[in-house]
Write a protein that holds these residues in place. Structure first.
Motif, short mmCIF file in Angstrom:
data_model
loop_
_atom_site.label_atom_id
_atom_site.label_comp_id
_atom_site.label_asym_id
_atom_site.label_seq_id
_atom_site.Cartn_x
_atom_site.Cartn_y
_atom_site.Cartn_z
N GLU A 1 0.66 -0.69 0.16
CA GLU A 1 -0.41 -0.25 0.55
C GLU A 1 0.39 1.03 -0.22
O GLU A 1 0.62 2.81 -0.31
CB GLU A 1 -0.61 0.18 1.06
CG GLU A 1 -1.95 -0.85 0.92
CD GLU A 1 -2.48 -1.07 2.42
OE1 GLU A 1 -3.80 -1.43 2.26
OE2 GLU A 1 -2.09 -1.19 3.17
N HIS A 2 1.69 1.20 0.91
CA HIS A 2 3.20 2.41 0.70
C HIS A 2 3.23 2.71 -0.29
O HIS A 2 3.53 3.59 -1.36
CB HIS A 2 3.64 1.96 1.21
CG HIS A 2 5.10 3.00 1.47
ND1 HIS A 2 4.79 4.77 1.82
CD2 HIS A 2 6.46 3.25 1.43
CE1 HIS A 2 5.18 5.42 2.15
NE2 HIS A 2 6.64 5.24 1.29
N LEU A 3 3.50 1.66 -1.20
CA LEU A 3 4.51 1.70 -2.82
C LEU A 3 3.23 2.44 -3.58
O LEU A 3 3.54 3.17 -4.61
CB LEU A 3 4.26 0.51 -2.81
CG LEU A 3 6.30 0.00 -2.36
CD1 LEU A 3 6.37 -1.31 -3.29
CD2 LEU A 3 7.50 0.63 -2.77
N ALA A 4 2.03 2.06 -3.67
CA ALA A 4 0.72 2.17 -4.60
C ALA A 4 0.91 3.43 -4.05
O ALA A 4 -0.40 4.08 -5.21
CB ALA A 4 -0.20 1.24 -4.44
N HIS A 5 0.22 3.49 -3.32
CA HIS A 5 -0.12 5.35 -2.44
C HIS A 5 1.29 6.29 -2.45
O HIS A 5 1.55 6.56 -3.32
CB HIS A 5 -0.70 5.19 -1.59
CG HIS A 5 -1.52 6.28 -0.80
ND1 HIS A 5 -0.80 7.12 -0.15
CD2 HIS A 5 -2.23 7.13 -1.85
CE1 HIS A 5 -1.50 8.77 0.19
NE2 HIS A 5 -2.58 8.34 -0.91
N CYS A 6 2.02 6.04 -1.68
CA CYS A 6 2.98 7.46 -0.72
C CYS A 6 4.40 7.20 -1.95
O CYS A 6 4.61 8.61 -2.50
CB CYS A 6 3.72 7.03 0.52
SG CYS A 6 1.87 6.60 1.63
N VAL A 7 4.21 6.51 -2.66
CA VAL A 7 6.06 5.54 -3.36
C VAL A 7 5.08 6.90 -4.90
O VAL A 7 6.06 7.19 -5.66
CB VAL A 7 6.56 4.81 -3.55
CG1 VAL A 7 7.77 5.15 -4.28
CG2 VAL A 7 6.86 4.18 -2.38
N ARG A 8 4.12 5.93 -5.14
CA ARG A 8 3.51 6.49 -7.07
C ARG A 8 3.56 7.86 -6.77
O ARG A 8 3.47 8.40 -7.66
CB ARG A 8 2.52 5.66 -7.31
CG ARG A 8 1.83 5.66 -7.73
CD ARG A 8 -0.25 5.12 -8.16
NE ARG A 8 -0.35 5.97 -7.42
CZ ARG A 8 -1.59 5.93 -6.93
NH1 ARG A 8 -1.84 3.94 -6.97
NH2 ARG A 8 -2.27 6.11 -5.99
N ASP A 9 3.12 8.72 -5.76
CA ASP A 9 2.51 9.62 -5.29
C ASP A 9 3.85 10.77 -5.30
O ASP A 9 3.93 12.23 -6.12
CB ASP A 9 1.50 10.26 -4.43
CG ASP A 9 0.00 9.46 -4.39
OD1 ASP A 9 0.29 8.93 -5.47
OD2 ASP A 9 -0.69 9.81 -3.46
#
Length: 98
Positions: free
Chosen positions: A64-72
Protein backbone atom coordinates in the motif's frame (compact mmCIF):
# COMPACT_ATOMS: atom_id res chain seq x y z
CA UNK A 1 -0.09 24.63 8.77
CA UNK A 2 -0.12 21.92 6.08
CA UNK A 3 -2.29 18.87 6.37
CA UNK A 4 -0.57 15.51 6.80
CA UNK A 5 -1.50 13.22 3.92
CA UNK A 6 -3.51 10.12 4.78
CA UNK A 7 -1.41 6.94 5.05
CA UNK A 8 -1.46 4.51 2.13
CA UNK A 9 -3.40 1.98 4.21
CA UNK A 10 -6.28 4.33 5.04
CA UNK A 11 -8.78 2.21 3.06
CA UNK A 12 -7.68 -1.07 4.69
CA UNK A 13 -7.07 0.22 8.22
CA UNK A 14 -9.94 -1.78 9.70
CA UNK A 15 -8.68 -5.01 8.15
CA UNK A 16 -5.14 -4.37 9.37
CA UNK A 17 -6.37 -3.68 12.88
CA UNK A 18 -8.42 -6.88 12.84
CA UNK A 19 -5.37 -8.91 11.79
CA UNK A 20 -3.17 -7.23 14.40
CA UNK A 21 -5.70 -8.00 17.14
CA UNK A 22 -5.72 -11.63 16.02
CA UNK A 23 -1.90 -11.66 16.19
CA UNK A 24 -2.07 -10.10 19.64
CA UNK A 25 -4.27 -13.03 20.69
CA UNK A 26 -1.75 -15.46 19.21
CA UNK A 27 1.04 -13.86 21.25
CA UNK A 28 -1.04 -14.04 24.43
CA UNK A 29 -1.59 -17.72 23.62
CA UNK A 30 2.17 -18.16 23.30
CA UNK A 31 2.69 -16.60 26.72
CA UNK A 32 0.12 -18.98 28.16
CA UNK A 33 1.81 -21.95 26.48
CA UNK A 34 5.16 -21.05 28.03
CA UNK A 35 3.58 -20.43 31.44
CA UNK A 36 1.99 -23.89 31.21
CA UNK A 37 5.28 -25.52 30.13
CA UNK A 38 3.94 -26.65 26.76
CA UNK A 39 6.06 -28.83 24.52
CA UNK A 40 8.86 -26.83 22.83
CA UNK A 41 7.92 -27.79 19.29
CA UNK A 42 4.30 -26.76 19.86
CA UNK A 43 5.46 -23.34 21.09
CA UNK A 44 7.83 -22.97 18.14
CA UNK A 45 5.03 -23.86 15.73
CA UNK A 46 2.88 -21.11 17.19
CA UNK A 47 5.79 -18.63 17.08
CA UNK A 48 6.16 -19.42 13.39
CA UNK A 49 2.46 -18.83 12.79
CA UNK A 50 2.55 -15.46 14.57
CA UNK A 51 5.68 -14.47 12.65
CA UNK A 52 4.05 -15.33 9.31
CA UNK A 53 0.96 -13.35 10.28
CA UNK A 54 3.09 -10.28 11.11
CA UNK A 55 4.98 -10.67 7.85
CA UNK A 56 1.68 -10.71 5.97
CA UNK A 57 0.64 -7.44 7.63
CA UNK A 58 4.03 -5.92 6.85
CA UNK A 59 3.86 -6.95 3.20
CA UNK A 60 0.36 -5.54 2.88
CA UNK A 61 1.44 -2.22 4.38
CA UNK A 62 4.49 -2.12 2.13
CA UNK A 63 2.38 -2.78 -0.96
CA UNK A 64 0.00 0.00 0.00
CA UNK A 65 2.91 2.36 0.70
CA UNK A 66 4.36 1.69 -2.74
CA UNK A 67 0.98 2.05 -4.47
CA UNK A 68 0.07 5.26 -2.66
CA UNK A 69 2.91 7.23 -1.08
CA UNK A 70 5.76 6.25 -3.40
CA UNK A 71 3.64 6.45 -6.56
CA UNK A 72 2.43 9.94 -5.62
CA UNK A 73 5.96 11.12 -4.83
CA UNK A 74 7.25 9.78 -8.16
CA UNK A 75 4.44 11.58 -9.99
CA UNK A 76 5.56 14.83 -8.33
CA UNK A 77 9.22 14.11 -9.07
CA UNK A 78 12.24 15.81 -7.59
CA UNK A 79 13.97 15.17 -4.30
CA UNK A 80 10.79 13.88 -2.65
CA UNK A 81 10.55 11.06 -5.20
CA UNK A 82 14.17 10.07 -4.60
CA UNK A 83 13.64 10.17 -0.84
CA UNK A 84 10.50 7.97 -1.00
CA UNK A 85 12.26 5.40 -3.18
CA UNK A 86 15.20 5.23 -0.75
CA UNK A 87 12.80 4.99 2.18
CA UNK A 88 10.89 2.12 0.52
CA UNK A 89 14.13 0.32 -0.35
CA UNK A 90 15.27 0.57 3.27
CA UNK A 91 11.92 -0.82 4.45
CA UNK A 92 12.24 -3.78 2.08
CA UNK A 93 15.78 -4.40 3.33
CA UNK A 94 14.55 -4.43 6.95
CA UNK A 95 11.82 -6.92 6.08
CA UNK A 96 14.25 -9.19 4.26
CA UNK A 97 16.69 -9.16 7.18
CA UNK A 98 14.03 -9.96 9.77
Amino acid sequence: MTATPAPGYVETKTAHLKRLRRIEGQVRGLQRMVEEDSYCIDVLTQVSAATKALEAVALGLLEEHLAHCVRDAIAQGGDEADAKIKEASAAVARLVRS
